[in-house]
Design a protein around this motif. Structure first.
Motif, PDB file in Angstrom:
ATOM      1  N   THR A 112      -8.593 -17.131   1.796  1.00 57.38           N
ATOM      2  CA  THR A 112      -8.799 -15.806   1.099  1.00 57.38           C
ATOM      3  C   THR A 112      -9.270 -15.040   1.887  1.00 57.38           C
ATOM      4  O   THR A 112     -10.051 -15.007   2.719  1.00 57.38           O
ATOM      5  N   ALA A 113      -8.654 -13.849   1.766  1.00 60.34           N
ATOM      6  CA  ALA A 113      -9.008 -12.502   2.312  1.00 60.34           C
ATOM      7  C   ALA A 113      -8.525 -11.198   1.822  1.00 60.34           C
ATOM      8  O   ALA A 113      -7.483 -11.567   1.092  1.00 60.34           O
ATOM      9  N   VAL A 114      -8.660 -10.108   2.171  1.00 57.74           N
ATOM     10  CA  VAL A 114      -7.831  -8.993   2.007  1.00 57.74           C
ATOM     11  C   VAL A 114      -7.085  -8.975   3.326  1.00 57.74           C
ATOM     12  O   VAL A 114      -7.502  -8.971   4.325  1.00 57.74           O
ATOM     13  N   TYR A 115      -5.712  -8.903   2.969  1.00 54.42           N
ATOM     14  CA  TYR A 115      -4.642  -8.782   4.093  1.00 54.42           C
ATOM     15  C   TYR A 115      -4.280  -7.413   3.954  1.00 54.42           C
ATOM     16  O   TYR A 115      -3.843  -6.748   3.337  1.00 54.42           O
ATOM     17  N   TYR A 116      -4.112  -6.896   5.458  1.00 55.79           N
ATOM     18  CA  TYR A 116      -3.757  -5.667   6.177  1.00 55.79           C
ATOM     19  C   TYR A 116      -2.468  -5.766   6.746  1.00 55.79           C
ATOM     20  O   TYR A 116      -2.155  -6.718   7.779  1.00 55.79           O
ATOM     21  N   CYS A 117      -1.433  -4.661   6.662  1.00 53.74           N
ATOM     22  CA  CYS A 117      -0.422  -4.416   7.840  1.00 53.74           C
ATOM     23  C   CYS A 117      -0.741  -3.326   8.417  1.00 53.74           C
ATOM     24  O   CYS A 117      -0.920  -2.350   8.081  1.00 53.74           O
ATOM     25  N   LEU A 118      -0.450  -3.419   9.685  1.00 52.45           N
ATOM     26  CA  LEU A 118      -0.515  -2.239  10.435  1.00 52.45           C
ATOM     27  C   LEU A 118       0.863  -2.266  11.752  1.00 52.45           C
ATOM     28  O   LEU A 118       0.969  -3.391  11.858  1.00 52.45           O
ATOM     29  N   THR A 119       0.936  -1.048  12.335  1.00 51.86           N
ATOM     30  CA  THR A 119       1.788  -1.255  13.596  1.00 51.86           C
ATOM     31  C   THR A 119       0.947  -1.904  14.457  1.00 51.86           C
ATOM     32  O   THR A 119      -0.505  -1.922  14.441  1.00 51.86           O
ATOM     33  N   LEU A 130       1.644   2.659   5.973  1.00 53.62           N
ATOM     34  CA  LEU A 130       2.165   1.454   5.445  1.00 53.62           C
ATOM     35  C   LEU A 130       1.314   0.922   4.336  1.00 53.62           C
ATOM     36  O   LEU A 130      -0.007   1.171   4.219  1.00 53.62           O
ATOM     37  N   GLN A 131       2.040   0.500   3.521  1.00 52.32           N
ATOM     38  CA  GLN A 131       1.420  -0.217   2.225  1.00 52.32           C
ATOM     39  C   GLN A 131       1.671  -1.592   2.017  1.00 52.32           C
ATOM     40  O   GLN A 131       2.767  -2.250   1.840  1.00 52.32           O
ATOM     41  N   ALA A 132       0.490  -2.120   1.814  1.00 45.28           N
ATOM     42  CA  ALA A 132       0.327  -3.833   1.607  1.00 45.28           C
ATOM     43  C   ALA A 132       0.548  -4.264   0.245  1.00 45.28           C
ATOM     44  O   ALA A 132      -0.316  -3.452  -0.410  1.00 45.28           O
ATOM     45  N   SER A 133       1.218  -5.034  -0.116  1.00 56.35           N
ATOM     46  CA  SER A 133       1.389  -5.601  -1.403  1.00 56.35           C
ATOM     47  C   SER A 133       1.735  -7.139  -1.763  1.00 56.35           C
ATOM     48  O   SER A 133       2.297  -7.412  -0.552  1.00 56.35           O
ATOM     49  N   SER A 150      -2.924   3.084  10.296  1.00 54.54           N
ATOM     50  CA  SER A 150      -4.375   2.928   9.995  1.00 54.54           C
ATOM     51  C   SER A 150      -4.528   1.726   8.895  1.00 54.54           C
ATOM     52  O   SER A 150      -3.455   1.079   8.200  1.00 54.54           O
ATOM     53  N   TRP A 151      -5.704   1.314   8.653  1.00 54.27           N
ATOM     54  CA  TRP A 151      -6.083  -0.049   7.816  1.00 54.27           C
ATOM     55  C   TRP A 151      -5.590   0.199   6.298  1.00 54.27           C
ATOM     56  O   TRP A 151      -5.196  -0.702   5.953  1.00 54.27           O
ATOM     57  N   GLY A 152      -5.616   1.318   5.857  1.00 54.06           N
ATOM     58  CA  GLY A 152      -5.203   1.349   4.427  1.00 54.06           C
ATOM     59  C   GLY A 152      -6.296   0.430   3.469  1.00 54.06           C
ATOM     60  O   GLY A 152      -7.056  -0.096   3.978  1.00 54.06           O
ATOM     61  N   GLN A 153      -5.817   0.321   2.227  1.00 52.25           N
ATOM     62  CA  GLN A 153      -6.567  -0.707   1.360  1.00 52.25           C
ATOM     63  C   GLN A 153      -6.192  -2.087   1.278  1.00 52.25           C
ATOM     64  O   GLN A 153      -7.170  -2.815   1.100  1.00 52.25           O
ATOM     65  N   GLY A 154      -5.030  -2.455   1.911  1.00 57.76           N
ATOM     66  CA  GLY A 154      -4.991  -3.915   1.990  1.00 57.76           C
ATOM     67  C   GLY A 154      -4.464  -4.505   0.455  1.00 57.76           C
ATOM     68  O   GLY A 154      -4.529  -4.066  -0.465  1.00 57.76           O
ATOM     69  N   THR A 155      -4.533  -5.918   0.513  1.00 56.94           N
ATOM     70  CA  THR A 155      -4.134  -6.635  -0.483  1.00 56.94           C
ATOM     71  C   THR A 155      -4.671  -7.810  -0.708  1.00 56.94           C
ATOM     72  O   THR A 155      -4.880  -8.553   0.277  1.00 56.94           O
ATOM     73  N   GLN A 156      -5.333  -7.972  -1.775  1.00 65.10           N
ATOM     74  CA  GLN A 156      -6.243  -9.336  -1.930  1.00 65.10           C
ATOM     75  C   GLN A 156      -5.748 -10.534  -1.945  1.00 65.10           C
ATOM     76  O   GLN A 156      -4.824 -10.529  -3.145  1.00 65.10           O
ATOM     77  N   VAL A 157      -5.977 -11.668  -1.436  1.00 64.91           N
ATOM     78  CA  VAL A 157      -5.333 -13.136  -1.567  1.00 64.91           C
ATOM     79  C   VAL A 157      -6.517 -13.813  -1.911  1.00 64.91           C
ATOM     80  O   VAL A 157      -7.477 -13.945  -1.124  1.00 64.91           O
TER      81      VAL A 157
END
Length: 124
Positions: free
Chosen positions: A90-97, A3-6, A113-120
């Motif tokens: 404000t946080a890094v947001y992640y998506c996962l199953t 999964l890739q969050a953006s 898995s956690w991946g890199q997430g996307t910064q808000v």
């Protein structure tokens, strides 16, 4: 499932963003998906989730009425619409199953898995 969050970015308080979570490698259709976030110096927390059918959703109290989760199984994508953003978002947001109930969300690390997430980042 990978999964890739953006979709993160820098906004002023009261602004909006839409995060996207795109799956690759396999279909997302049979999985519940959750959004999680981690702010500096704080533990990760579950923000929202949606069941595989889209019928069941969950929101942490702090985002209820402001955030909306949805999914497009044809596009293999889950979205998190965030309105009325506050500096505390404000946080890094992640998506996962995820394991998703009406009352909670927990990451399913067996299938993602956690991946890199996307910064808000929300300025006051």
């Amino acid at each position: 499932v990978q999964l890739q969050a953006s979709g993160g970015g820098f906004v002023q308080a009261g602004g909006s963003l839409r995060l996207s979570c795109v799956a690759s490698g396999s279909s997302l259709n049979s999985y519940s998906v959750g959004w999680f976030r981690q702010a500096p110096g704080r533990e990760r927390e579950g923000v929202s989730c949606i069941s595989s059918s889209g019928i069941r959703t969950y929101y942490v109290d702090s985002v209820k009425g402001r955030f909306s989760i949805s999914r497009d199984n044809d596009e293999n994508t889950v979205y998190l619409r965030m309105n009325g953003l506050k500096p505390e978002d404000t946080a890094v947001y992640y998506c996962l199953t995820a394991r998703c109930t009406y009352y909670s969300v927990e990451p399913n690390l067996r299938s993602s898995s956690w991946g890199q997430g996307t910064q808000v980042t929300v300025s006051s």
